[in-house]
Design a protein around this motif. Structure first.
Motif, PDB file in Angstrom:
ATOM      1  N   LEU A 206       0.846  -0.661  -0.110  1.00 25.04           N
ATOM      2  CA  LEU A 206      -0.514  -0.061  -0.194  1.00 25.04           C
ATOM      3  C   LEU A 206       0.715   1.167  -0.041  1.00 25.04           C
ATOM      4  O   LEU A 206       0.670   2.338  -0.540  1.00 25.04           O
ATOM      5  CB  LEU A 206      -0.507  -0.134   1.378  1.00 25.04           C
ATOM      6  N   ALA A 207       1.895   1.097   0.606  1.00 27.49           N
ATOM      7  CA  ALA A 207       2.912   2.180   0.662  1.00 27.49           C
ATOM      8  C   ALA A 207       3.657   2.968  -0.309  1.00 27.49           C
ATOM      9  O   ALA A 207       3.758   3.898  -0.793  1.00 27.49           O
ATOM     10  CB  ALA A 207       3.726   2.211   2.427  1.00 27.49           C
ATOM     11  N   GLY A 208       3.502   1.549  -1.096  1.00 33.48           N
ATOM     12  CA  GLY A 208       4.224   1.569  -2.569  1.00 33.48           C
ATOM     13  C   GLY A 208       3.514   2.543  -3.320  1.00 33.48           C
ATOM     14  O   GLY A 208       4.044   3.168  -4.795  1.00 33.48           O
ATOM     15  N   ILE A 209       1.910   2.070  -3.423  1.00 32.48           N
ATOM     16  CA  ILE A 209       1.721   2.726  -4.519  1.00 32.48           C
ATOM     17  C   ILE A 209       1.251   4.481  -3.770  1.00 32.48           C
ATOM     18  O   ILE A 209       1.217   5.306  -5.043  1.00 32.48           O
ATOM     19  CB  ILE A 209      -0.150   2.255  -4.161  1.00 32.48           C
ATOM     20  N   ALA A 210       1.381   4.441  -2.424  1.00 28.27           N
ATOM     21  CA  ALA A 210       1.159   6.329  -2.203  1.00 28.27           C
ATOM     22  C   ALA A 210       2.222   6.364  -2.678  1.00 28.27           C
ATOM     23  O   ALA A 210       2.369   7.698  -3.496  1.00 28.27           O
ATOM     24  CB  ALA A 210       1.138   6.292  -1.051  1.00 28.27           C
TER      25      ALA A 210
ATOM     26  N   TRP B 199       4.928  18.683  -1.645  1.00 28.65           N
ATOM     27  CA  TRP B 199       5.047  18.566  -0.572  1.00 28.65           C
ATOM     28  C   TRP B 199       6.229  18.024  -0.137  1.00 28.65           C
ATOM     29  O   TRP B 199       6.996  17.049  -1.430  1.00 28.65           O
ATOM     30  CB  TRP B 199       3.722  17.234  -0.281  1.00 28.65           C
ATOM     31  N   ALA B 200       6.718  17.498   0.731  1.00 26.09           N
ATOM     32  CA  ALA B 200       8.193  17.038   0.851  1.00 26.09           C
ATOM     33  C   ALA B 200       8.073  15.564   2.325  1.00 26.09           C
ATOM     34  O   ALA B 200       7.087  15.782   3.033  1.00 26.09           O
ATOM     35  CB  ALA B 200       8.728  17.623   2.318  1.00 26.09           C
ATOM     36  N   PHE B 201       8.114  14.600   1.411  1.00 27.22           N
ATOM     37  CA  PHE B 201       8.184  13.111   2.399  1.00 27.22           C
ATOM     38  C   PHE B 201      10.182  13.335   2.930  1.00 27.22           C
ATOM     39  O   PHE B 201      10.840  13.348   1.769  1.00 27.22           O
ATOM     40  CB  PHE B 201       7.797  12.742   1.485  1.00 27.22           C
ATOM     41  N   THR B 202      10.046  12.306   3.670  1.00 24.15           N
ATOM     42  CA  THR B 202      10.909  11.580   3.898  1.00 24.15           C
ATOM     43  C   THR B 202      10.703  10.057   4.322  1.00 24.15           C
ATOM     44  O   THR B 202       9.602   9.586   3.542  1.00 24.15           O
ATOM     45  CB  THR B 202      11.190  11.320   6.203  1.00 24.15           C
ATOM     46  N   PRO B 203      12.075   9.245   3.529  1.00 23.18           N
ATOM     47  CA  PRO B 203      11.616   7.910   3.554  1.00 23.18           C
ATOM     48  C   PRO B 203      10.633   7.475   4.692  1.00 23.18           C
ATOM     49  O   PRO B 203       9.668   5.821   4.171  1.00 23.18           O
ATOM     50  CB  PRO B 203      12.942   7.210   3.827  1.00 23.18           C
ATOM     51  N   GLU B 204      10.401   7.344   5.949  1.00 23.48           N
ATOM     52  CA  GLU B 204       9.472   6.919   6.917  1.00 23.48           C
ATOM     53  C   GLU B 204       8.128   7.604   5.921  1.00 23.48           C
ATOM     54  O   GLU B 204       6.931   6.398   6.978  1.00 23.48           O
ATOM     55  CB  GLU B 204       9.828   7.416   7.915  1.00 23.48           C
ATOM     56  N   SER B 205       7.977   8.614   5.795  1.00 23.11           N
ATOM     57  CA  SER B 205       6.493   8.875   5.630  1.00 23.11           C
ATOM     58  C   SER B 205       5.845   7.734   4.686  1.00 23.11           C
ATOM     59  O   SER B 205       4.853   7.653   4.119  1.00 23.11           O
ATOM     60  CB  SER B 205       6.492   9.945   4.975  1.00 23.11           C
ATOM     61  N   PHE B 206       6.662   6.822   4.254  1.00 18.75           N
ATOM     62  CA  PHE B 206       5.603   5.208   3.518  1.00 18.75           C
ATOM     63  C   PHE B 206       5.989   3.891   4.368  1.00 18.75           C
ATOM     64  O   PHE B 206       6.385   2.905   3.523  1.00 18.75           O
ATOM     65  CB  PHE B 206       6.483   5.579   2.177  1.00 18.75           C
ATOM     66  N   THR B 207       6.265   4.395   5.597  1.00 22.06           N
ATOM     67  CA  THR B 207       6.025   2.699   6.560  1.00 22.06           C
ATOM     68  C   THR B 207       4.755   2.698   7.630  1.00 22.06           C
ATOM     69  O   THR B 207       4.324   3.903   7.627  1.00 22.06           O
ATOM     70  CB  THR B 207       7.236   3.277   6.924  1.00 22.06           C
ATOM     71  N   GLU B 208       5.236   2.520   8.073  1.00 20.41           N
ATOM     72  CA  GLU B 208       4.474   2.314   9.181  1.00 20.41           C
ATOM     73  C   GLU B 208       5.102   2.786  10.797  1.00 20.41           C
ATOM     74  O   GLU B 208       4.326   2.284  11.656  1.00 20.41           O
ATOM     75  CB  GLU B 208       3.757   0.919   9.899  1.00 20.41           C
ATOM     76  N   ASN B 209       5.610   4.159  10.116  1.00 15.16           N
ATOM     77  CA  ASN B 209       5.968   5.232  11.418  1.00 15.16           C
ATOM     78  C   ASN B 209       5.033   5.757  11.977  1.00 15.16           C
ATOM     79  O   ASN B 209       4.518   6.310  11.398  1.00 15.16           O
ATOM     80  CB  ASN B 209       7.446   5.967  10.737  1.00 15.16           C
TER      81      ASN B 209
ATOM     82  N   ILE C 138      -5.910   2.261   7.856  1.00 17.66           N
ATOM     83  CA  ILE C 138      -5.499   3.874   6.803  1.00 17.66           C
ATOM     84  C   ILE C 138      -4.608   4.971   7.796  1.00 17.66           C
ATOM     85  O   ILE C 138      -4.536   4.618   8.570  1.00 17.66           O
ATOM     86  CB  ILE C 138      -6.712   3.838   6.263  1.00 17.66           C
ATOM     87  N   ARG C 139      -3.663   4.768   6.693  1.00 14.95           N
ATOM     88  CA  ARG C 139      -2.719   6.084   7.690  1.00 14.95           C
ATOM     89  C   ARG C 139      -2.308   7.034   6.330  1.00 14.95           C
ATOM     90  O   ARG C 139      -3.147   6.786   6.004  1.00 14.95           O
ATOM     91  CB  ARG C 139      -1.174   5.162   7.798  1.00 14.95           C
ATOM     92  N   ARG C 140      -1.888   8.099   6.864  1.00 11.73           N
ATOM     93  CA  ARG C 140      -2.423   9.263   6.259  1.00 11.73           C
ATOM     94  C   ARG C 140      -2.032   9.577   4.720  1.00 11.73           C
ATOM     95  O   ARG C 140      -2.616   9.616   4.216  1.00 11.73           O
ATOM     96  CB  ARG C 140      -1.627  10.263   6.829  1.00 11.73           C
ATOM     97  N   GLN C 141      -0.318   8.771   4.827  1.00  6.45           N
ATOM     98  CA  GLN C 141      -0.389   8.852   3.113  1.00  6.45           C
ATOM     99  C   GLN C 141      -1.358   7.890   2.425  1.00  6.45           C
ATOM    100  O   GLN C 141      -0.702   8.136   1.076  1.00  6.45           O
ATOM    101  CB  GLN C 141       1.617   8.131   2.625  1.00  6.45           C
ATOM    102  N   ASP C 142      -1.653   7.344   3.003  1.00  2.00           N
ATOM    103  CA  ASP C 142      -2.918   6.095   2.284  1.00  2.00           C
ATOM    104  C   ASP C 142      -4.128   6.860   1.688  1.00  2.00           C
ATOM    105  O   ASP C 142      -4.844   6.416   0.801  1.00  2.00           O
ATOM    106  CB  ASP C 142      -3.797   5.185   2.999  1.00  2.00           C
TER     107      ASP C 142
END
Length: 414
Positions: A172-176, A194-204, A215-219
């Motif tokens: 799911l994070a890969g799709i986002a 918008w700016a992201f870090t690698p952690e933005s697409f994890t379960e952090n 469902i997380r924010r980036q989803d």
């Protein structure tokens, strides 16, 4: 009678704009979109014979209905034309598109406008969640006492995949990640800066907090103000347009195939359908609508398409779309994420525009925006997010918990 429906072009607004903060209202958005669409295509408003509006919740967000009357208000040349407003939650302007196409196919009109529009950022976030929550599902029967109804509903879809086939959050994070990356190349996208870090697409939980369930924010697709317009024409009008603009008729995109299915409004009823029929697809009717579109377009399979603009109100929705299109076997959507099939440089890019997650999701405008982006791709006009050599692009637009499903194939040539 030739009933081919051609697409002459259109216009999309900048989805990063907040019209309320600019001191503007829904009519201002409507008028600018219409004016810019006419300018972009070189169409005279006096030649438009009918017009359709796709909109979900103008009454709730803006205390405004009867949007068909905005055409003549915005441009006096359009006074007296036939207009209508269509509502099917997130598929509202796709239903407007279907109505306009049917009018052309029936020979009623030669040139028809379709405008999708939504203002959603003029109220606090909690109120916006309520405005787009209950009305698109079975109000009073689903998601009672749920703060964010739609993240909850589409988390449930992901959990259904977990139950049937297994599901890892990394996919799911890969799709986002793909959709946000594509959106950075789109000058109209809400998230392009918008700016992201690698952690933005994890379960952090700090960089990507849980909204509901899995469902997380980036989803999540974005709460967006915006509009899009496209102009549809019959063959005679398209031939005249081609001569005026010194282009070949075969280079004007057309709607090659369509699919439209409507299921029961409740999520539980739709899940039960797939279970009782022993279908390998979570939503058999969504798969059927896509197959209808591909079949009518003469596609032997999904890989006759060069790109797809699909509904990704949440990453789980796109995950569903991947296997329902037939890109992978049912339950194996993760493979297309892992092997790069759906990336911008992959075999079949999905959401080169950025989709609802990256580009934005003004609910009533999304279907029209998808068609406009498909038009851009097959005419080579998508700029930095152009898919090389695109000649056929598929769309999938769903309303509610996949209650209304519309799929189209847009292309040029034979």
């Amino acid at each position: 009678m030739n009933n081919t429906v051609y697409i002459l072009g259109g216009h999309q607004t900048d989805f990063a704009r907040n019209w309320y903060r600019e001191g503007l209202e829904i009519f201002d958005l409507f008028k600018e979109t219409l004016e810019q669409g006419l300018h972009a295509t070189g169409i005279d408003a006096a030649d438009v014979e009918a017009a359709h509006v796709g909109n979900f919740t103008a009454e709730l967000f803006c205390n405004q209905g009867h949007l068909g009357g905005f055409f003549a208000e915005a441009n006096p040349k359009m006074a007296g034309i036939a207009t209508g407003r269509h509502e099917a939650a997130c598929a509202s302007s796709s239903i407007a598109m279907m109505a306009a196409s049917a009018e052309i196919e029936a020979g009623r009109y030669g040139l028809v406008a379709v405008l999708g529009i939504e203002i959603m950022r003029n109220v606090p976030g909690d109120q916006a969640a309520l405005n787009i929550g209950g009305p698109a599902m079975w109000a009073g029967h689903e998601c009672q006492d749920i703060k964010y109804p739609w993240p909850h509903m589409f988390s449930t879809l992901g959990q259904e995949y977990q139950r049937r086939y297994g599901l890892k959050y990394e996919h799911l994070a890969g799709i986002a990640d793909i959709n946000f990356a594509n959106a950075r190349k789109n000058p109209n996208s809400q998230t392009r800066k918008w700016a992201f870090t690698p952690e933005s697409f994890t379960e952090n939980d700090e960089a990507n907090p849980v909204i509901d369930g899995i469902i997380r924010r980036q989803d999540c697709g974005q709460v967006t103000d915006g509009a899009a317009i496209v102009f549809l024409a019959n063959e005679r009008t398209a031939e005249k347009y081609a001569k005026q603009h010194n282009i070949a008729l075969s280079d004007i995109p057309r709607i090659k195939g369509w699919g439209h299915r409507t299921a029961a409004i409740s999520y539980a009823s739709k899940i039960a359908e797939g279970t009782t029929t022993n279908s390998p697809y979570i939503f058999p009717h969504v798969h059927a609508a896509i197959q209808d579109a591909l079949g009518r377009a003469g596609c032997k399979d999904v890989f006759d398409l060069d790109a797809i603009e699909t509904h990704d109100c949440f990453t789980t929705t796109e995950y569903m779309a991947i296997d329902h299109f037939g890109i992978t076997a049912p339950g194996e959507s993760w493979k297309a994420v892992e092997d790069g099939t759906i990336s911008m440089t992959g075999r079949l890019p999905i959401n080169p525009s950025g989709g609802l997650i990256g580009l934005g999701h003004p609910v009533g405008a999304t279907g029209a925006r998808m068609v406009l982006d498909a038009y851009k791709q097959v005419t080579g006009a998508a700029g930095d997010y152009q898919v090389d050599g695109a000649k056929n692009v598929g769309t999938l637009n769903i309303g509610g918990s996949a209650t209304t499903t519309v799929s189209l194939v847009i292309g040029t040539g034979e």
